[in-house]
Design a protein around this motif. Sequence first.
Motif, PDB file in Angstrom:
ATOM      1  N   THR A  85      38.953  23.809  29.175  1.00  0.00           N
ATOM      2  CA  THR A  85      37.773  23.274  28.861  1.00  0.00           C
ATOM      3  C   THR A  85      37.368  24.404  27.672  1.00  0.00           C
ATOM      4  OG1 THR A  85      36.686  24.898  30.287  1.00  0.00           O
ATOM      5  CG2 THR A  85      36.905  22.583  31.058  1.00  0.00           C
ATOM      6  N   TRP A  86      36.510  23.989  26.816  1.00  0.00           N
ATOM      7  CA  TRP A  86      36.110  24.607  25.550  1.00  0.00           C
ATOM      8  C   TRP A  86      35.437  26.138  26.037  1.00  0.00           C
ATOM      9  CZ3 TRP A  86      31.040  26.573  25.137  1.00  0.00           C
ATOM     10  CH2 TRP A  86      30.122  26.033  25.967  1.00  0.00           C
ATOM     11  N   TRP A  87      34.628  26.225  27.409  1.00  0.00           N
ATOM     12  CA  TRP A  87      34.042  27.401  27.667  1.00  0.00           C
ATOM     13  C   TRP A  87      35.187  28.393  28.214  1.00  0.00           C
ATOM     14  CZ3 TRP A  87      34.562  28.923  32.614  1.00  0.00           C
ATOM     15  CH2 TRP A  87      34.873  27.969  33.418  1.00  0.00           C
ATOM     16  N   TYR A  88      36.321  27.699  28.701  1.00  0.00           N
ATOM     17  CA  TYR A  88      37.131  28.768  29.507  1.00  0.00           C
ATOM     18  C   TYR A  88      38.326  29.312  28.156  1.00  0.00           C
ATOM     19  CZ  TYR A  88      40.478  30.262  32.635  1.00  0.00           C
ATOM     20  OH  TYR A  88      41.233  31.140  33.443  1.00  0.00           O
ATOM     21  N   ARG A  89      38.309  28.232  27.265  1.00  0.00           N
ATOM     22  CA  ARG A  89      39.236  28.828  25.906  1.00  0.00           C
ATOM     23  C   ARG A  89      38.642  29.881  25.442  1.00  0.00           C
ATOM     24  NH1 ARG A  89      40.311  24.163  23.858  1.00  0.00           N
ATOM     25  NH2 ARG A  89      42.011  23.756  24.624  1.00  0.00           N
ATOM     26  N   TRP A  90      37.036  29.936  25.104  1.00  0.00           N
ATOM     27  CA  TRP A  90      36.374  31.077  24.579  1.00  0.00           C
ATOM     28  C   TRP A  90      36.284  32.346  25.607  1.00  0.00           C
ATOM     29  CZ3 TRP A  90      35.056  32.076  19.881  1.00  0.00           C
ATOM     30  CH2 TRP A  90      34.917  30.684  18.938  1.00  0.00           C
ATOM     31  N   LEU A  91      36.379  31.901  26.715  1.00  0.00           N
ATOM     32  CA  LEU A  91      36.464  33.164  27.741  1.00  0.00           C
ATOM     33  C   LEU A  91      37.798  33.761  27.342  1.00  0.00           C
ATOM     34  CD1 LEU A  91      35.018  34.786  29.957  1.00  0.00           C
ATOM     35  CD2 LEU A  91      36.628  33.143  31.657  1.00  0.00           C
ATOM     36  N   CYS A  92      38.744  33.289  27.642  1.00  0.00           N
ATOM     37  CA  CYS A  92      40.181  33.776  27.137  1.00  0.00           C
ATOM     38  C   CYS A  92      40.239  34.466  25.846  1.00  0.00           C
ATOM     39  CB  CYS A  92      41.259  32.584  27.346  1.00  0.00           C
ATOM     40  SG  CYS A  92      41.414  31.963  28.868  1.00  0.00           S
ATOM     41  N   ILE A 110      37.539  35.633  24.143  1.00  0.00           N
ATOM     42  CA  ILE A 110      36.835  36.838  24.020  1.00  0.00           C
ATOM     43  C   ILE A 110      37.289  38.104  24.974  1.00  0.00           C
ATOM     44  CG2 ILE A 110      34.663  37.689  24.972  1.00  0.00           C
ATOM     45  CD1 ILE A 110      33.393  34.964  24.440  1.00  0.00           C
ATOM     46  N   ALA A 111      38.161  37.655  26.139  1.00  0.00           N
ATOM     47  CA  ALA A 111      38.769  38.848  26.810  1.00  0.00           C
ATOM     48  C   ALA A 111      40.016  39.389  25.907  1.00  0.00           C
ATOM     49  CB  ALA A 111      39.392  38.112  28.105  1.00  0.00           C
ATOM     50  N   GLY A 112      40.578  38.278  25.258  1.00  0.00           N
ATOM     51  CA  GLY A 112      41.782  38.856  24.474  1.00  0.00           C
ATOM     52  C   GLY A 112      41.278  39.854  23.495  1.00  0.00           C
ATOM     53  N   VAL A 113      40.151  39.671  22.641  1.00  0.00           N
ATOM     54  CA  VAL A 113      39.341  40.573  21.692  1.00  0.00           C
ATOM     55  C   VAL A 113      38.965  41.888  22.437  1.00  0.00           C
ATOM     56  CG1 VAL A 113      37.471  40.758  20.156  1.00  0.00           C
ATOM     57  CG2 VAL A 113      38.796  38.633  20.187  1.00  0.00           C
ATOM     58  N   ILE A 114      38.408  41.821  23.421  1.00  0.00           N
ATOM     59  CA  ILE A 114      37.947  42.802  24.417  1.00  0.00           C
ATOM     60  C   ILE A 114      39.029  43.583  24.677  1.00  0.00           C
ATOM     61  CG2 ILE A 114      36.576  43.755  26.313  1.00  0.00           C
ATOM     62  CD1 ILE A 114      34.540  41.334  25.899  1.00  0.00           C
ATOM     63  N   GLY A 115      40.102  42.889  25.261  1.00  0.00           N
ATOM     64  CA  GLY A 115      41.413  43.791  25.669  1.00  0.00           C
ATOM     65  C   GLY A 115      42.032  44.245  24.592  1.00  0.00           C
ATOM     66  N   GLY A 116      41.889  43.640  23.265  1.00  0.00           N
ATOM     67  CA  GLY A 116      42.769  44.407  22.038  1.00  0.00           C
ATOM     68  C   GLY A 116      41.854  45.538  21.778  1.00  0.00           C
ATOM     69  N   PHE A 174      44.529  41.066  18.495  1.00  0.00           N
ATOM     70  CA  PHE A 174      44.020  40.701  17.513  1.00  0.00           C
ATOM     71  C   PHE A 174      44.606  39.313  16.778  1.00  0.00           C
ATOM     72  CE2 PHE A 174      41.826  44.945  17.802  1.00  0.00           C
ATOM     73  CZ  PHE A 174      40.639  44.358  18.488  1.00  0.00           C
ATOM     74  N   LEU A 175      45.775  39.563  16.685  1.00  0.00           N
ATOM     75  CA  LEU A 175      46.414  38.600  15.533  1.00  0.00           C
ATOM     76  C   LEU A 175      46.561  37.174  16.253  1.00  0.00           C
ATOM     77  CD1 LEU A 175      47.719  38.876  12.797  1.00  0.00           C
ATOM     78  CD2 LEU A 175      50.158  39.119  14.065  1.00  0.00           C
ATOM     79  N   CYS A 176      46.597  37.277  17.539  1.00  0.00           N
ATOM     80  CA  CYS A 176      47.092  35.773  18.376  1.00  0.00           C
ATOM     81  C   CYS A 176      45.498  35.249  18.628  1.00  0.00           C
ATOM     82  CB  CYS A 176      47.690  36.190  19.543  1.00  0.00           C
ATOM     83  SG  CYS A 176      49.395  36.565  19.120  1.00  0.00           S
TER      84      CYS A 176
END
Length: 174
Positions: free
Chosen positions: A25-32, A34-40, A73-75
């Motif tokens: 879903t769109w919100w789960y894709r954004w959650l992933c 955002i988690a990637g950016v915060i993880g970075g 960040f790149l991905c």
Amino acid sequence: MSSQDEQFQAAAPEPASSSADDGMTWWYRWLCRIAGVIGGMSCAVAGLWNCVTINPLNIAAGVWMMLNAFILFLCEAPFCCQFIEFANAVSARADKLRAWQKAAFYCGMAVFPVMLSLTLTTLFGNAIAFATGVLYGLSALGKKGDAISYARIHQQQKQMDEEKLTGCLEGQAL
């Protein structure tokens, strides 16, 4: 059309291919994302902090963590890397990967610095990057079934068991 415009058009992902295949879903894709950016960000800060030491394994783990941050960040957020020419192309290829492939890649790259140098800095720095991989892994499992279909299956199973039991008892009576 200039060569830079052609490269941008070639690097741009097709909107229907990524959203139709993965079932996210769109919100789960954004959650992933955002988690990637915060993880970075957590990998970058913890990796920099880990490099401020004299232990060579800690320095190697810190450099690896900063490399993880760059890859995340790149991905996940190529707009953070606008100064790199190939950022959009890498992001487009990363969007074409399946969720389980992203999960294995992100979890694997988050575990390596922890194995290299097991400290609180590497554990906490890589935790959110690992959680991003877990989120992608959960999306690879698919949607959960609804309660009505599970109840129907359970009812059918119960009915079949009762029929088998009554069939055995009738067979013994004859």
